[in-house]
Design a protein around this motif. Sequence first.
Motif, PDB file in Angstrom:
ATOM      1  N   THR A 118       0.990  -1.327  -0.160  1.00  0.00           N
ATOM      2  CA  THR A 118      -0.144   0.145  -0.762  1.00  0.00           C
ATOM      3  C   THR A 118       0.694   1.115   0.083  1.00  0.00           C
ATOM      4  OG1 THR A 118      -1.645  -0.900   0.900  1.00  0.00           O
ATOM      5  CG2 THR A 118      -1.699   1.206   1.302  1.00  0.00           C
ATOM      6  N   ARG A 119       2.360   2.006   1.184  1.00  0.00           N
ATOM      7  CA  ARG A 119       2.579   2.351   0.834  1.00  0.00           C
ATOM      8  C   ARG A 119       3.520   2.781  -0.133  1.00  0.00           C
ATOM      9  NH1 ARG A 119       5.476   6.178   3.974  1.00  0.00           N
ATOM     10  NH2 ARG A 119       6.958   6.826   3.419  1.00  0.00           N
ATOM     11  N   ASP A 120       3.471   1.846  -0.799  1.00  0.00           N
ATOM     12  CA  ASP A 120       4.872   1.812  -1.548  1.00  0.00           C
ATOM     13  C   ASP A 120       3.874   2.709  -3.181  1.00  0.00           C
ATOM     14  OD1 ASP A 120       7.084   0.993  -0.886  1.00  0.00           O
ATOM     15  OD2 ASP A 120       6.435  -0.987  -1.678  1.00  0.00           O
ATOM     16  N   CYS A 121       2.853   1.766  -3.271  1.00  0.00           N
ATOM     17  CA  CYS A 121       0.988   2.545  -4.085  1.00  0.00           C
ATOM     18  C   CYS A 121       1.410   3.970  -4.028  1.00  0.00           C
ATOM     19  CB  CYS A 121       0.462   1.509  -4.165  1.00  0.00           C
ATOM     20  SG  CYS A 121       0.212  -0.035  -5.182  1.00  0.00           S
ATOM     21  N   ILE A 122       1.355   4.532  -2.796  1.00  0.00           N
ATOM     22  CA  ILE A 122       0.661   5.669  -2.384  1.00  0.00           C
ATOM     23  C   ILE A 122       2.103   7.253  -3.172  1.00  0.00           C
ATOM     24  CG2 ILE A 122       0.503   7.576  -0.989  1.00  0.00           C
ATOM     25  CD1 ILE A 122      -1.144   4.804   1.090  1.00  0.00           C
ATOM     26  N   ALA A 123       3.142   6.069  -2.934  1.00  0.00           N
ATOM     27  CA  ALA A 123       4.217   6.745  -3.169  1.00  0.00           C
ATOM     28  C   ALA A 123       4.573   7.170  -4.702  1.00  0.00           C
ATOM     29  CB  ALA A 123       5.528   6.126  -2.972  1.00  0.00           C
ATOM     30  N   ILE A 124       4.020   5.895  -5.205  1.00  0.00           N
ATOM     31  CA  ILE A 124       3.737   6.219  -7.650  1.00  0.00           C
ATOM     32  C   ILE A 124       2.988   7.478  -6.857  1.00  0.00           C
ATOM     33  CG2 ILE A 124       3.342   5.541  -9.031  1.00  0.00           C
ATOM     34  CD1 ILE A 124       4.836   2.736  -7.897  1.00  0.00           C
ATOM     35  N   LEU A 125       1.596   7.082  -6.649  1.00  0.00           N
ATOM     36  CA  LEU A 125       0.554   8.061  -6.733  1.00  0.00           C
ATOM     37  C   LEU A 125       0.959   9.940  -6.488  1.00  0.00           C
ATOM     38  CD1 LEU A 125      -2.180   6.239  -5.680  1.00  0.00           C
ATOM     39  CD2 LEU A 125      -2.156   6.765  -7.538  1.00  0.00           C
ATOM     40  N   ALA A 126       1.326  10.307  -5.023  1.00  0.00           N
ATOM     41  CA  ALA A 126       2.086  11.022  -4.075  1.00  0.00           C
ATOM     42  C   ALA A 126       2.861  11.469  -5.609  1.00  0.00           C
ATOM     43  CB  ALA A 126       2.648  11.088  -3.685  1.00  0.00           C
ATOM     44  N   PRO A 128       2.782  12.172 -15.498  1.00  0.00           N
ATOM     45  CA  PRO A 128       3.164  10.957 -15.731  1.00  0.00           C
ATOM     46  C   PRO A 128       4.757  10.429 -15.028  1.00  0.00           C
ATOM     47  CG  PRO A 128       2.553  11.239 -17.674  1.00  0.00           C
ATOM     48  CD  PRO A 128       2.396  12.443 -17.173  1.00  0.00           C
ATOM     49  N   PRO A 129       4.382   9.531 -13.924  1.00  0.00           N
ATOM     50  CA  PRO A 129       5.456   9.047 -12.853  1.00  0.00           C
ATOM     51  C   PRO A 129       6.393   8.678 -13.657  1.00  0.00           C
ATOM     52  CG  PRO A 129       4.201   6.464 -13.026  1.00  0.00           C
ATOM     53  CD  PRO A 129       3.357   7.928 -14.134  1.00  0.00           C
ATOM     54  N   ALA A 130       7.985   8.941 -13.460  1.00  0.00           N
ATOM     55  CA  ALA A 130       8.499   8.057 -13.828  1.00  0.00           C
ATOM     56  C   ALA A 130       8.815   6.723 -14.686  1.00  0.00           C
ATOM     57  CB  ALA A 130      10.562   8.619 -13.686  1.00  0.00           C
ATOM     58  N   PRO A 188      10.265   3.295 -14.973  1.00  0.00           N
ATOM     59  CA  PRO A 188      11.495   2.451 -14.333  1.00  0.00           C
ATOM     60  C   PRO A 188      12.877   2.348 -14.749  1.00  0.00           C
ATOM     61  CG  PRO A 188       9.757   0.696 -15.592  1.00  0.00           C
ATOM     62  CD  PRO A 188       9.659   2.047 -16.187  1.00  0.00           C
ATOM     63  N   GLN A 189      13.467   2.818 -15.439  1.00  0.00           N
ATOM     64  CA  GLN A 189      14.858   3.095 -15.540  1.00  0.00           C
ATOM     65  C   GLN A 189      15.196   4.398 -14.905  1.00  0.00           C
ATOM     66  OE1 GLN A 189      12.231   3.096 -18.136  1.00  0.00           O
ATOM     67  NE2 GLN A 189      13.481   2.025 -19.683  1.00  0.00           N
ATOM     68  N   GLY A 190      13.773   5.630 -14.724  1.00  0.00           N
ATOM     69  CA  GLY A 190      14.331   6.913 -13.977  1.00  0.00           C
ATOM     70  C   GLY A 190      14.545   6.740 -12.556  1.00  0.00           C
ATOM     71  N   GLU A 191      13.901   5.199 -12.173  1.00  0.00           N
ATOM     72  CA  GLU A 191      14.057   5.192 -11.158  1.00  0.00           C
ATOM     73  C   GLU A 191      15.742   5.139 -10.821  1.00  0.00           C
ATOM     74  OE1 GLU A 191      12.091   1.508 -10.587  1.00  0.00           O
ATOM     75  OE2 GLU A 191       9.525   3.056  -9.648  1.00  0.00           O
ATOM     76  N   LEU A 192      17.009   4.404 -11.422  1.00  0.00           N
ATOM     77  CA  LEU A 192      18.451   4.680 -11.487  1.00  0.00           C
ATOM     78  C   LEU A 192      18.366   5.578 -11.085  1.00  0.00           C
ATOM     79  CD1 LEU A 192      18.255   1.312 -14.027  1.00  0.00           C
ATOM     80  CD2 LEU A 192      17.425   0.775 -11.264  1.00  0.00           C
ATOM     81  N   PHE A 193      18.259   6.557 -11.538  1.00  0.00           N
ATOM     82  CA  PHE A 193      19.405   7.279 -11.262  1.00  0.00           C
ATOM     83  C   PHE A 193      18.936   8.829  -9.970  1.00  0.00           C
ATOM     84  CE2 PHE A 193      18.581   6.038 -15.843  1.00  0.00           C
ATOM     85  CZ  PHE A 193      20.679   6.192 -15.774  1.00  0.00           C
TER      86      PHE A 193
END
Length: 357
Positions: free
Chosen positions: A149-157, A348-350, A352-357
């Motif tokens: 749940t927390r991880d999904c909220i972080a993406i929505l935020a 739109p969220p970043a 998967p590649q954007g999460e590496l930087f």
Amino acid sequence: MFSRKTKGRGATANAPPTRFNLPDREPDGDWLDAEADIDGAPLPPKTTVMIERPKTIITRNASPDIGFDRSLNAYRGCEHGCIYCFARPTHAFHDLSPGLDFETRLFAKPGAPRLLREALSKPGYRPSPIAMGTNTDPYQPIEGRYRITRDCIAILAEARHPLTITTKSDRVVHDIDLLADMAANDLVAVAVSVTSLDPNVHRTLEPRAPSARKRLTAITALSEAGIPTYVSMSPIIPAITDHEIETLIETAAEAGAQAAFFIPIRLPHEVAPLFRAWLDAHYPERAGKVMNIIRSIRQGRDNDPNYFTRMRAAGPWGQLIETRFAKVCRKHGLNQKKIMLRTDLFRPPAGPQGELF
């Protein structure tokens, strides 16, 4: 199959589902079963968690009588064990019992955050509030281990996407850091469900959900953090919890709730016999009265499945409950302002590649 009170659990039975003509199940007959026979009582069921790998995570609906068209459920089944839960019949889809299986054999979806990010990143996606807690509780105990749940909220935020949450757990305060930032941009509202203030009722009605005291403390914390917070007295159960309407709403308003709503008890499919068995086990002296009133507010049936009436109570009893609820909300200043969430801030969220930087 269990058919008696089970300490710490809501359902008193675990009958296999029959709606889909699935075969009956029999115990394996190992030494644990033999030990239970000798001791004269079944072993208490333990909670197990299975991993579910869905291909999509946002569920769409076209129901004309609910206020959202999409939802997200990180888990299937719910350890809170609320006997009245209208989601219990969904376990039958997996050849599992809507009884004890629903609250002991759970599914987690650890791939949900990735699927959510992919869905929000698709060209042409149009935002509208995503509802969490519409089927099973996003903050049930296993959220402490999986944090889906927390991880999904972080993406929505991150995406500035609107969100509504309904929960019976004070665990929601663990995510106040994310929710407060979203609330500052009118992106989130939280409904905390408080069904009864009576510990004796709560102990059997919602055996593994946090106490009403903890939920009220959560309402205070959310409200003080600037997060729009409802109290949901859902369901109201005639002759079990309806006498608490005035006290419960007053207490929730004092705790900081800004709005309130309720749903009268619903008993779809396998929930009706489970609820009847619960009444016989815990309130045998009034079981007949409770069911008679429920039928009176459900147009002569255990359950009314029809749009626009399924969430309301019919007849004199229903009108009395609605009048009392509206009156006490006015008295304590609830529901004075409609809580509106923004959709115009979405980005739109970043990937998967954007999460590496």
